[in-house]
Design a protein around this motif. Sequence first.
Motif, mmCIF file in Angstrom:
data_model
loop_
_atom_site.group_PDB
_atom_site.id
_atom_site.type_symbol
_atom_site.label_atom_id
_atom_site.label_comp_id
_atom_site.label_asym_id
_atom_site.label_seq_id
_atom_site.Cartn_x
_atom_site.Cartn_y
_atom_site.Cartn_z
ATOM 1 N N TYR A 38 0.829 -1.200 0.000
ATOM 2 C CA TYR A 38 0.000 0.000 0.000
ATOM 3 C C TYR A 38 0.867 1.255 0.000
ATOM 4 O O TYR A 38 0.517 2.249 -0.637
ATOM 5 N N GLN A 39 1.981 1.225 0.705
ATOM 6 C CA GLN A 39 2.855 2.397 0.677
ATOM 7 C C GLN A 39 3.316 2.691 -0.747
ATOM 8 O O GLN A 39 3.419 3.850 -1.149
ATOM 9 N N ARG A 40 3.605 1.657 -1.521
ATOM 10 C CA ARG A 40 4.058 1.856 -2.891
ATOM 11 C C ARG A 40 2.908 2.198 -3.833
ATOM 12 O O ARG A 40 3.068 3.005 -4.749
ATOM 13 N N HIS A 41 1.752 1.563 -3.625
ATOM 14 C CA HIS A 41 0.645 1.692 -4.577
ATOM 15 C C HIS A 41 -0.652 2.011 -3.825
ATOM 16 O O HIS A 41 -1.540 1.166 -3.718
ATOM 17 N N PRO A 42 -0.792 3.232 -3.338
ATOM 18 C CA PRO A 42 -1.981 3.557 -2.534
ATOM 19 C C PRO A 42 -3.223 3.759 -3.395
ATOM 20 O O PRO A 42 -3.146 4.106 -4.579
ATOM 21 N N THR A 43 -4.355 3.526 -2.780
ATOM 22 C CA THR A 43 -5.662 3.860 -3.337
ATOM 23 C C THR A 43 -6.426 4.627 -2.270
ATOM 24 O O THR A 43 -6.084 4.556 -1.083
ATOM 25 N N PRO A 44 -7.466 5.381 -2.630
ATOM 26 C CA PRO A 44 -8.184 6.184 -1.634
ATOM 27 C C PRO A 44 -8.762 5.329 -0.510
ATOM 28 O O PRO A 44 -9.216 4.206 -0.729
ATOM 29 N N LEU A 45 -8.746 5.893 0.688
ATOM 30 C CA LEU A 45 -9.373 5.283 1.860
ATOM 31 C C LEU A 45 -10.625 6.088 2.201
ATOM 32 O O LEU A 45 -10.585 7.324 2.238
ATOM 33 N N GLN A 46 -11.703 5.390 2.466
ATOM 34 C CA GLN A 46 -12.958 6.043 2.814
ATOM 35 C C GLN A 46 -13.538 5.392 4.063
ATOM 36 O O GLN A 46 -13.745 4.171 4.087
ATOM 37 N N ILE A 47 -13.776 6.199 5.076
ATOM 38 C CA ILE A 47 -14.432 5.703 6.281
ATOM 39 C C ILE A 47 -15.911 5.505 5.975
ATOM 40 O O ILE A 47 -16.550 6.333 5.319
ATOM 41 N N ASP A 48 -16.444 4.408 6.438
ATOM 42 C CA ASP A 48 -17.805 4.005 6.083
ATOM 43 C C ASP A 48 -18.812 5.122 6.333
ATOM 44 O O ASP A 48 -18.920 5.658 7.442
ATOM 45 N N GLY A 49 -19.560 5.463 5.293
ATOM 46 C CA GLY A 49 -20.712 6.345 5.414
ATOM 47 C C GLY A 49 -20.432 7.831 5.415
ATOM 48 O O GLY A 49 -21.359 8.630 5.262
ATOM 49 N N VAL A 50 -19.172 8.248 5.582
ATOM 50 C CA VAL A 50 -18.894 9.673 5.774
ATOM 51 C C VAL A 50 -19.170 10.477 4.510
ATOM 52 O O VAL A 50 -19.797 11.549 4.553
ATOM 53 N N ALA A 51 -18.713 10.005 3.362
ATOM 54 C CA ALA A 51 -18.891 10.759 2.122
ATOM 55 C C ALA A 51 -20.371 10.973 1.808
ATOM 56 O O ALA A 51 -20.800 12.075 1.452
ATOM 57 N N ASP A 52 -21.159 9.922 1.953
ATOM 58 C CA ASP A 52 -22.583 10.034 1.635
ATOM 59 C C ASP A 52 -23.331 10.901 2.642
ATOM 60 O O ASP A 52 -24.210 11.681 2.262
ATOM 61 N N LEU A 53 -22.993 10.763 3.903
ATOM 62 C CA LEU A 53 -23.705 11.514 4.938
ATOM 63 C C LEU A 53 -23.517 13.013 4.779
ATOM 64 O O LEU A 53 -24.420 13.804 5.077
ATOM 65 N N HIS A 54 -22.362 13.429 4.273
ATOM 66 C CA HIS A 54 -22.032 14.858 4.219
ATOM 67 C C HIS A 54 -21.953 15.378 2.786
ATOM 68 O O HIS A 54 -21.183 16.301 2.500
ATOM 69 N N LYS A 55 -22.763 14.831 1.896
ATOM 70 C CA LYS A 55 -22.770 15.289 0.504
ATOM 71 C C LYS A 55 -22.978 16.797 0.359
ATOM 72 O O LYS A 55 -22.348 17.429 -0.493
ATOM 73 N N PRO A 56 -23.852 17.418 1.150
ATOM 74 C CA PRO A 56 -24.015 18.882 1.000
ATOM 75 C C PRO A 56 -22.722 19.660 1.241
ATOM 76 O O PRO A 56 -22.493 20.688 0.608
#
Length: 289
Positions: A46-64
């Motif tokens: 992962y250090q060499r080839h990272p991808t985005p990390l998303q904590i469950d539900g946060v992006a959708d809950l705060h769409k506004p």
Amino acid sequence: MSDISANVCRAPDKEEGDGAPTLPRLARLPINRCNLPAAILGGLTYQRHPTPLQIDGVADLHKPLWALLDDIPEAPERAGRFAGYMQNHFRLQQPEDAGLAAGQAGARARATYLRVVRGWAFDAESREAAVLKGWVESRFGLCPRHHGEALREPGSRAWQRYVESRAQGLRGTNALEAQLDLLYAYSQYELARQFPLRSHLRLYRGVNRLAEHETIQHDAGGDKVLLLNNINSFSRSRERAGEFGDDLLAVDVPLPKLAFFSHLLPGMLRGEDEYVVIGGLYRVRLARF
């Protein structure tokens, strides 16, 4: 930058295919609250080839919030809008609205995400630091390796003291870990806007007694693989980092493992160019002063 992990770890497992070490089992949880398991996000691949990390539900809950920020071109104005959103969403100035009875909105109700971050910056072994380490443990599945003393066995006396400190830091607060969730999400949003073509930042950390850190592997070229505490302070300034230890570590840190940084919000962190890094295994190099 005084938070260190002492002693040498037991020999780890190996990642299949390339012989690289994997995150030791006692340094991770089997479940977490994000889109990748701890064994992956805490490893060298992962250090060499990272991808985005998303904590469950946060992006959708705060769409506004994200829709609001998308239309703001300047980072300082985005920071102000974010701070205002945090105050309104979590009722930080009106703790009674969050369920506290009138007259009970004392010091614990004022334990906001900003107080946690500043407490961590002042003392990486404090109660606020225990809250932050517990948040990383819960959300990313990476266990703390040090809090006032080495943490090696869940259930040990040292571990119980850490858990007690974390519980005291969370007691009577208003969704404090959810506030940290949103701070992390905003940090990732800002990093994507400020560094759209970058996957890593070269950061530095000054350390003392490097031999006491959890060294997993020595590479022939002089690099080391270290198991870092589950959250750590780094600096983008080599000179600033060098003020904190006899040895200077240079690390290429994936952007998704940056929890927050000094320029994210005005006055949040006192240190110039300070970046707070989620831990795990890292390949590091000794840098020259």
